[in-house]
Design a protein around this motif. Structure first.
Motif, mmCIF file in Angstrom:
data_model
loop_
_atom_site.group_PDB
_atom_site.id
_atom_site.type_symbol
_atom_site.label_atom_id
_atom_site.label_comp_id
_atom_site.label_asym_id
_atom_site.label_seq_id
_atom_site.Cartn_x
_atom_site.Cartn_y
_atom_site.Cartn_z
ATOM 1 N N UNK A 1 0.814 -1.227 0.000
ATOM 2 C CA UNK A 1 0.000 0.000 0.000
ATOM 3 C C UNK A 1 0.842 1.269 0.000
ATOM 4 N N UNK A 2 2.061 1.209 0.538
ATOM 5 C CA UNK A 2 2.889 2.410 0.622
ATOM 6 C C UNK A 2 3.349 2.895 -0.740
ATOM 7 N N UNK A 3 3.303 2.034 -1.761
ATOM 8 C CA UNK A 3 3.688 2.465 -3.100
ATOM 9 C C UNK A 3 2.584 3.239 -3.799
ATOM 10 N N UNK A 4 1.402 3.259 -3.216
ATOM 11 C CA UNK A 4 0.251 3.935 -3.830
ATOM 12 C C UNK A 4 -0.329 4.994 -2.909
ATOM 13 N N UNK A 5 -0.481 4.669 -1.639
ATOM 14 C CA UNK A 5 -1.160 5.567 -0.709
ATOM 15 C C UNK A 5 -0.160 6.520 -0.066
#
Length: 472
Positions: free
Chosen positions: A457-461
């Motif tokens: 998720x850290x690559x998007x959010x």
């Protein structure tokens, strides 16, 4: 929101193409120009592909039904994840600015309609009311016309203060507007005009015209609506002319002369700026020429099987548009948000710890106070909400589909505020943080999927926007 704007663009393109084809075909085949239902049919078909349709079944990762522990330990905080995504606030605001512009244009168009309505009210106050009995000398020797007039006992007569043509208006309070020159016509001409206007009332044409104008005002950015409205109005007048002449087949020449006289009076009143609109004199020269030609030499009328064939052909236009809609709904969201306004990341994606039997963490755990509002990370549709669909360890769960193959799953909620099938916006509250299911304390377990596979998720959010995101 970006998907909505793209869908509107495709709708404008499709409806404009349909309106252009209708105009070209109506010039070649007069029967199409005399069919009023064709315009709303084309409008309906152009809208159908963009309406919400039942979605296919949801395919969930099988791991969500297995015995996995998604709890966290608040003491296992690691340094910040390196996969941050740079934000582009201006680019993210463009869809909102475009939507605001469209809404502003619609409000201005509606304001202009309201201003025109006030002009109608002023015209109504300036006109002189007439008793309905004023028409008795005109209809007394025509029983059929008397029966048609008797269908509207509440019909009001208004004497126009200026020149113009005979017309009707109103939805609930019906008004027949009579110009001064109406009383100077021969009784035969007066009957023909009354037949015409009363037939408009019987067909509820004022209501249809109001609907068209509301559509044109709300969707001012779509030029096809005005083209379709023009076709509907032309076909409506031609069809009413044909009905009148069916009652009085031997008075074609007289009817044409009477219509020309009404049009001449309308055009004389319009330059003075004191007239709003009249049905008899509306339209460009080509439209009026077509209408007079249909009066003197009626064209062919579409048979039932021809209409069915045309409807089938028009519905076939939806097939390529459905394919376009599939592509549009597959676009990824243009705006991503953090799931909480404030919180601390306690466990990152891919972490391995004995607490999870040395298995990699499948999502991100965010620690916050119990009862903290959890928001949708992007606009989407609710696939699952509540308990019972996934493993009991997850507790209360919300699963969102964002398009483009992206799905987000929120677990361990204390309360769920959305329902399956509901559309949510980015930042909309979907529940409150808690510790339902198997947990070691209140937190949010968030997973992000792309085409059914878990991703970090850290690559998007923008999780770096969380207070204490590094867990320090």
């Amino acid at each position: 929101m970006l998907n909505l704007l793209l869908a509107l663009c495709c709708w404008v393109l499709l409806s404009s193409t349909a309106a252009w084809c209708l105009q070209r075909s109506a010039r070649r085949f007069s029967a199409l120009a005399n069919w009023p239902a064709l315009a709303p049919l084309l409008l309906l078909v152009s809208v159908l592909p963009f309406l919400p349709w039942p979605h296919s079944a949801v395919h969930l990762p099988k791991q969500w039904s297995e015995q996995l522990d998604h709890g966290i330990s608040p003491f296992l905080a690691l340094p910040a994840h390196p996969g941050w995504v740079e934000q582009q606030p201006l680019q993210a605001l463009l869809p909102q600015l475009a939507t605001l512009l469209l809404a502003l244009g619609s409000l201005i168009s509606l304001w202009l309609m309201a201003r025109q309505w006030r002009l109608w009210r002023a015209l109504y106050q300036l006109s002189a009311p007439l008793p309905l009995q004023a028409l008795q000398p005109v209809v007394q020797d025509d029983p059929a016309l008397q029966r048609l007039l008797a269908q509207y006992p509440t019909l009001q007569l208004q004497q126009l203060p200026v020149g113009g043509s005979l017309f009707v208006s109103g939805i609930r309070r019906l008004v027949l507007w009579l110009p001064e020159w109406f009383w100077q016509l021969t009784p035969a001409q007066q009957k023909l005009l009354l037949w015409h206007e009363l037939k408009h009332l019987q067909r509820r044409d004022p209501l249809w015209l109001l609907c068209w104008r509301l559509l044109c005002a709300l969707f001012w950015f779509n030029p096809a609506l005005r083209l379709l409205e023009r076709h509907f109005q032309q076909a409506m007048e031609t069809q009413v002319d044909g009905w009148v002449l069916a009652q009085k087949p031997k008075q074609r020449a007289l009817y044409a002369r009477t219509l020309l006289q009404a049009i001449r009076a309308q055009h004389q009143a319009t330059p003075a700026g004191r007239w709003l609109q009249a049905s008899a004199g509306s339209g460009c020269g080509a439209v009026l020429q077509h209408r007079l030609g249909q009066i003197m030499q009626p064209g062919r009328v579409l048979s039932r099987w021809q209409r069915r064939l045309i409807i089938t052909a028009i519905c076939a236009l939806c097939l390529p548009v459905w394919a376009i809609k599939t592509e549009l709904t597959g676009l990824a969201p243009a705006q991503w948000l953090a799931p909480l306004v404030q919180g601390k990341v306690g466990s990152w994606y891919g972490e391995v710890h004995s607490f999870r039997q040395n298995k990699p963490h499948n999502g991100v755990d965010v620690i916050a106070a119990r009862g903290t509002s959890v928001q949708a990370v992007a606009a989407g549709r609710v696939l699952l909400a509540g308990t019972g669909s996934l493993h009991a360890n997850l507790g209360n769960v919300v699963l969102l589909d964002h398009g483009g193959g992206y799905q987000s799953m929120f677990a361990h909620l204390d309360r769920v505020d959305v329902q399956p099938g509901q559309q949510v916006d980015a930042g909309q509250e979907i529940g409150i943080l808690g510790n339902s299911g198997r947990t070691t304390g209140p937190h949010l377990h968030l997973e992000l999927l792309l085409n059914g596979q878990r991703i970090d998720p850290a690559t998007v959010l923008p999780l770096d926007q969380l207070q204490g995101a590094t867990g320090e």
